[in-house]
Each structure stands twice: as C-alpha cells, then as structure tokens.
Scaffold this active site. Sequence first.
Site, PDB file in Angstrom:
ATOM      1  N   GLU A 170     -25.203 -14.719 -23.392  1.00 14.52           N
ATOM      2  CA  GLU A 170     -25.539 -13.294 -23.434  1.00 14.52           C
ATOM      3  C   GLU A 170     -24.867 -12.673 -24.651  1.00 14.52           C
ATOM      4  OE1 GLU A 170     -25.725 -11.177 -19.685  1.00 14.52           O
ATOM      5  OE2 GLU A 170     -24.734  -9.487 -20.635  1.00 14.52           O
ATOM      6  N   ASP A 188     -20.676 -13.130 -12.558  1.00 11.68           N
ATOM      7  CA  ASP A 188     -20.774 -13.899 -13.808  1.00 11.68           C
ATOM      8  C   ASP A 188     -21.636 -15.151 -13.640  1.00 11.68           C
ATOM      9  OD1 ASP A 188     -17.912 -12.703 -15.161  1.00 11.68           O
ATOM     10  OD2 ASP A 188     -18.015 -12.876 -12.992  1.00 11.68           O
ATOM     11  N   ASP A 247     -22.325 -16.685 -19.585  1.00 12.44           N
ATOM     12  CA  ASP A 247     -21.992 -15.264 -19.620  1.00 12.44           C
ATOM     13  C   ASP A 247     -20.565 -15.184 -20.149  1.00 12.44           C
ATOM     14  OD1 ASP A 247     -21.964 -12.523 -19.253  1.00 12.44           O
ATOM     15  OD2 ASP A 247     -21.369 -12.665 -17.150  1.00 12.44           O
TER      16      ASP A 247
END
Lengths: 156, 156
Positions: free
Chosen positions: B64, B137, B4
């Site tokens: 992501e 996260d 992330d």
Amino acid sequence: MGIDPGLRRVGYAVLQAGAGRISVACAGVIETSGELPSGARLEDISSGVTQLLEEYLPDSLVMERILFSRNVTSALRVAEAVGVIKLAARRFGLEAVEIGANQVKLALSGDGNAPKDQMQKIVGMLLDLPSIPKPADVADAIAIAYSFISRGWVPR
Amino acid sequence: MGIDPGLRRVGYAVLQAGAGRISVACAGVIETSGELPSGARLEDISSGVTQLLEEYLPDSLVMERILFSRNVTSALRVAEAVGVIKLAARRFGLEAVEIGANQVKLALSGDGNAPKDQMQKIVGMLLDLPSIPKPADVADAIAIAYSFISRGWVPR
C-alpha cells in the site's frame, strides 16, 4: 561516518580523529540513476554504503535528519533511502544517529541558520581542505560527521 | 504477496490463484518493539519479510502506498520500513509494486472510499474466510494482494 541522505545522491564522508586533529579519510557521493525503479536505486544505495562500512569500519554513522522542506513525495523517497542506510549500519553493529541540519550548522558556525555557502567555506577551513568539496552533498556529509566528533557526541 | 507497511506492525498476506479461485496461503503481522531503536526495528522487518519471501517465493510483492494522513513524522518512519521492504524484494528479483488504498477499495468494493469495516467484510467474503482477519493490518494486506490479482495487475 557522516551521511547526507538522498535517493538521487547520497553524500558520505569518513572522518578520523587523532593527534588533536580531525581529517577526511574519504568523501564522495553514491549516485543512483533516475531511470531505475526505486527498489533498484535503494539496492545501489545499500551496496554503496555497505562497501564503505566494510572498508572503513567506522565507530559511528551519523545522518542528517529529513526535513519537510518543499516536496512531500520526495521526502518519503528519501526516507526510504534512510531506512536502507539504517539497516546497512545495523549489519555492522551500528545504530545510525540522526541529527538536524540546524544542529550541524550551530556546531560548526555558531549559527543554526548559517547559509549553505558559508557552511561549505567553514568545512573547507576546519579540515584544511585545498578546495571546497563538491557537490554540496559531500560538504554536507563532512559537516555532519565533523559536528558529531567536535561536539563530543562521541562513539559508543 | 501483499504488504500493509508500518513500523510497529507490518501486515502481510500471501495469496495463491489457481483453478479459478484465489485463496490465502498465509497471513499475519510482523511486529516490532517500540522499545528498540529504529535501526533494530527495521532489521526485524527486513528479516521477517525475507523469511516470507524465502518460504513462499511470491511472483509479485504489492504494497500500500503511504499517504500523509495525520502524522508527518510517523509517515517518514513508515517510509523507512517501505525502503527496507523494497530492498528485501529486490534481493528476490522483485520490484515492489505500490498501489493506493483507494485503488484497492475501488477494486474490491467498487467504491474508492469504502469504510474499513466494510472492506474487512468484503475480504472475508471474497476469500471465504471463517472469520474477519484481525488485526486490521492483516485484512488490509489480503485486500492489497487480492486487488492486484483480481484486477489482472498480474505478475511479470
């Protein structure tokens, strides 16, 4: 060393100042193939910039700050290249400086909104170049480095 | 390996699949100090990710995809981190895969717009974790990696 960042083309220019004169030590573009995945293109940019840093050991690395002009996705891709260039600079002990295109224009022409062709002519004149550097990315990189030196935004 | 991306915090998770089961090999965050210039922060991210790649030699790296949610400048900073992570991946022969948050949500919950706390509960349940991973996260990184494996978006 001035850099005009991009994913497809990174313009670069190494300027040297001495004896009351600024001259171009080298200038060009690092090009990456649109057929490669983005990681591979970033790798090409990283190794291209690293080679230049190794060869010229510049006192500073100055980059044009990204603006959101038209395409948001392409701005993000350029930012990825900026990250990779900043990392390469760090490995040579340099913290990359970012300056806005309008600051560069202001420093060289006195007009923060000077058109591109005028800027290219000014660059050619200031550095006493036999012709206007092509592609535009090269002229931009020269202008970025020149503005940094001429404004006294001097190396550490 | 799921990531992330961020400039302040990079969430990561290494998952392993085997014997009909997916489990977490490691998960955490790489944090960078806001007091450092951005080049130094990118360097910390690069070395943190590189250490993980060295230790776990993952088959794939999945990140992501950045969205322009609120802050354009912060999206550009995150994109710089993404560039550095993609470069680190390349050095281990991996081309980072980017997937949208909505794809991750859809794969895990059946709802591309599932709220964050629901996603965190699902992650805890699917991986049989004793508690919900914190900070968010970490849970996001686990979800990204999990969705990649479970959807059969399998390694090269």
